[in-house]
Design a protein around this motif. Structure first.
Motif, PDB file in Angstrom:
ATOM      1  N   ALA A 188       0.662  -1.508   0.269  1.00 36.80           N
ATOM      2  CA  ALA A 188       0.022   0.068  -0.089  1.00 36.80           C
ATOM      3  C   ALA A 188       0.337   0.805  -0.215  1.00 36.80           C
ATOM      4  CB  ALA A 188      -0.676  -0.373   1.215  1.00 36.80           C
ATOM      5  N   VAL A 189       0.416   2.238  -1.395  1.00 37.99           N
ATOM      6  CA  VAL A 189       1.253   2.940  -0.758  1.00 37.99           C
ATOM      7  C   VAL A 189       0.273   4.727  -0.399  1.00 37.99           C
ATOM      8  CG1 VAL A 189       2.475   5.097  -2.622  1.00 37.99           C
ATOM      9  CG2 VAL A 189       2.289   3.031  -3.188  1.00 37.99           C
ATOM     10  N   THR A 190      -0.760   5.206  -0.356  1.00 41.02           N
ATOM     11  CA  THR A 190      -1.505   5.968   0.465  1.00 41.02           C
ATOM     12  C   THR A 190      -3.241   5.574   0.205  1.00 41.02           C
ATOM     13  OG1 THR A 190      -1.830   8.138   0.827  1.00 41.02           O
ATOM     14  CG2 THR A 190      -1.936   7.257  -1.632  1.00 41.02           C
ATOM     15  N   GLY A 191      -3.633   6.667   0.226  1.00 43.99           N
ATOM     16  CA  GLY A 191      -5.461   6.724   0.419  1.00 43.99           C
ATOM     17  C   GLY A 191      -5.985   7.852   1.196  1.00 43.99           C
ATOM     18  N   GLY A 192      -7.706   7.189   0.939  1.00 44.10           N
ATOM     19  CA  GLY A 192      -8.149   8.638   1.309  1.00 44.10           C
ATOM     20  C   GLY A 192      -9.441   9.181  -0.085  1.00 44.10           C
ATOM     21  N   ALA A 193      -9.702  10.397   0.451  1.00 40.82           N
ATOM     22  CA  ALA A 193     -11.454  10.778  -0.503  1.00 40.82           C
ATOM     23  C   ALA A 193     -11.054  11.372  -1.461  1.00 40.82           C
ATOM     24  CB  ALA A 193     -11.789  11.714   0.566  1.00 40.82           C
ATOM     25  N   SER A 194     -12.163  10.606  -2.511  1.00 43.00           N
ATOM     26  CA  SER A 194     -11.458  12.001  -3.670  1.00 43.00           C
ATOM     27  C   SER A 194     -12.878  11.705  -4.669  1.00 43.00           C
ATOM     28  CB  SER A 194     -11.676  10.194  -4.959  1.00 43.00           C
ATOM     29  OG  SER A 194     -10.728  11.061  -6.191  1.00 43.00           O
ATOM     30  N   GLY A 195     -13.738  13.279  -3.673  1.00 42.88           N
ATOM     31  CA  GLY A 195     -14.666  13.775  -4.211  1.00 42.88           C
ATOM     32  C   GLY A 195     -15.929  12.881  -3.550  1.00 42.88           C
ATOM     33  N   SER A 196     -16.603  12.484  -3.834  1.00 42.89           N
ATOM     34  CA  SER A 196     -17.723  11.808  -2.961  1.00 42.89           C
ATOM     35  C   SER A 196     -17.477  10.125  -3.164  1.00 42.89           C
ATOM     36  CB  SER A 196     -19.394  12.067  -3.414  1.00 42.89           C
ATOM     37  OG  SER A 196     -19.743  10.579  -4.963  1.00 42.89           O
ATOM     38  N   SER A 197     -15.970   9.269  -2.884  1.00 44.26           N
ATOM     39  CA  SER A 197     -15.406   8.990  -3.618  1.00 44.26           C
ATOM     40  C   SER A 197     -14.521   8.469  -2.503  1.00 44.26           C
ATOM     41  CB  SER A 197     -15.487   8.312  -4.785  1.00 44.26           C
ATOM     42  OG  SER A 197     -15.006   6.604  -4.700  1.00 44.26           O
ATOM     43  N   GLN A 209     -16.991   2.334  -5.704  1.00 38.69           N
ATOM     44  CA  GLN A 209     -17.950   2.578  -6.552  1.00 38.69           C
ATOM     45  C   GLN A 209     -19.145   3.052  -5.970  1.00 38.69           C
ATOM     46  OE1 GLN A 209     -16.890   2.094 -10.455  1.00 38.69           O
ATOM     47  NE2 GLN A 209     -15.215   2.932  -8.754  1.00 38.69           N
ATOM     48  N   VAL A 210     -19.153   3.021  -4.845  1.00 38.16           N
ATOM     49  CA  VAL A 210     -20.860   4.049  -4.345  1.00 38.16           C
ATOM     50  C   VAL A 210     -20.374   5.183  -3.100  1.00 38.16           C
ATOM     51  CG1 VAL A 210     -21.611   1.879  -4.392  1.00 38.16           C
ATOM     52  CG2 VAL A 210     -20.248   1.774  -2.518  1.00 38.16           C
ATOM     53  N   PRO A 211     -21.563   5.868  -3.124  1.00 35.10           N
ATOM     54  CA  PRO A 211     -20.887   7.079  -2.208  1.00 35.10           C
ATOM     55  C   PRO A 211     -20.288   6.993  -0.870  1.00 35.10           C
ATOM     56  CG  PRO A 211     -22.777   7.613  -3.727  1.00 35.10           C
ATOM     57  CD  PRO A 211     -22.484   6.090  -3.600  1.00 35.10           C
ATOM     58  N   VAL A 212     -18.909   7.669  -0.625  1.00 33.49           N
ATOM     59  CA  VAL A 212     -18.964   7.343   0.932  1.00 33.49           C
ATOM     60  C   VAL A 212     -18.896   8.608   1.381  1.00 33.49           C
ATOM     61  CG1 VAL A 212     -17.504   5.483   0.332  1.00 33.49           C
ATOM     62  CG2 VAL A 212     -16.793   7.901   0.168  1.00 33.49           C
ATOM     63  N   ARG A 213     -19.100   8.798   2.528  1.00 36.28           N
ATOM     64  CA  ARG A 213     -18.838  10.475   3.777  1.00 36.28           C
ATOM     65  C   ARG A 213     -17.911  10.708   3.507  1.00 36.28           C
ATOM     66  NH1 ARG A 213     -22.870  10.286   6.899  1.00 36.28           N
ATOM     67  NH2 ARG A 213     -24.008   7.812   7.911  1.00 36.28           N
ATOM     68  N   SER A 214     -17.795  12.108   3.528  1.00 43.79           N
ATOM     69  CA  SER A 214     -16.741  12.891   2.738  1.00 43.79           C
ATOM     70  C   SER A 214     -15.790  13.431   3.845  1.00 43.79           C
ATOM     71  CB  SER A 214     -17.278  15.209   2.755  1.00 43.79           C
ATOM     72  OG  SER A 214     -17.888  15.300   3.793  1.00 43.79           O
TER      73      SER A 214
END
Length: 232
Positions: free
Chosen positions: A99-108, A198-203
């Motif tokens: 793993a390198v990184t991760g986080g929010a991207s818009g509503s995903s 592929q489904v919305p997530v909380r910001s």
């Protein structure tokens, strides 16, 4: 490694034929003409031999060995990643994931990770052995039924529908073509992959809310999920 994204351009090479015409020019015939004809034949033969020698020089032709990627090149691809996890399939394909990184991207939400084929000689089918897991309460109630828990993962986390794609090459050659839509990781190659929910997530989603696990039976015999941790 469809979830299948477009690969870097594949190279090709074309070898042109050489046409050699042998014959004496028009004009008088006799000793001079024969000598000229013999000279033309000799030049033509030397030209053909030169072409043959050029084509069959060591390191040329379709059987020439591919460019070598050193273990140092492959190690460098993991410089910014967490501890790698190695898995293999029953047919002998090997994969290394970190793993390198991760986080929010818009509503995903997304995770980026290194996907490598550590074999020095064998190619491996492009596949995506790792799955993104997140805290279930980051999803809307209507989507939580599509988020699956797996053995070895914290009870509060699950893997939702995702899409994985190759972002760029990190080491070794470009993806190799196969049958149909199949592509292969060259020996000793590494790529950056992005997996997106592929489904919305909380910001409010953060990297700490995400995990990368390998759990499918194809890669993990006991199907007990193996964590590929983020760096740091």
């Amino acid at each position: 490694m469809d979830d299948r994204p477009a690969s870097a351009p594949l190279g090709f090479r074309e070898t042109s034929g050489v046409e050699v015409r042998i014959g004496a020019p028009g004009g008088r015939r006799g000793g001079g003409g024969r000598r000229t004809g013999f000279a033309a034949v000799a030049v033509a033969v030397l030209a053909v031999l030169g072409v043959v020698a050029f084509v069959f020089l060591p390191g040329r032709g379709d059987d020439a060995p591919p460019a070598v990627t050193t273990s140092g090149d492959l190690d460098a691809a993991f410089a910014d990643a967490g501890r790698p996890v190695d898995v293999a399939t029953t047919d002998g394909s090997r994969y290394r994931v970190a793993a390198v990184t991760g986080g929010a991207s818009g509503s995903s939400a997304y995770i980026e990770y290194v996907l490598a084929n550590p074999s020095p000689t064998a190619k491996a089918l492009l596949d995506f052995p790792a799955d993104l897991f997140l805290k279930k309460d980051l999803l809307a109630a209507r989507d939580r039924g599509r988020c699956m828990w797996q053995t070895g993962v914290p009870d509060a986390m699950c893997t939702p529908p995702t899409r994985s794609e190759v972002v760029r090459n990190l080491a070794g050659g470009a993806l190799l073509p196969g049958d149909g839509d199949d592509r292969y990781l060259p020996p000793a190659s590494a790529f950056l992959v992005r997996t997106t929910v592929q489904v919305p997530v909380r910001s409010s989603v953060r990297r700490a809310d995400l995990r990368l696990y390998l759990w499918k039976k194809l890669y993990v015999d006991d199907q007990y999920a193996r964590l590929a941790p983020f760096p740091g």
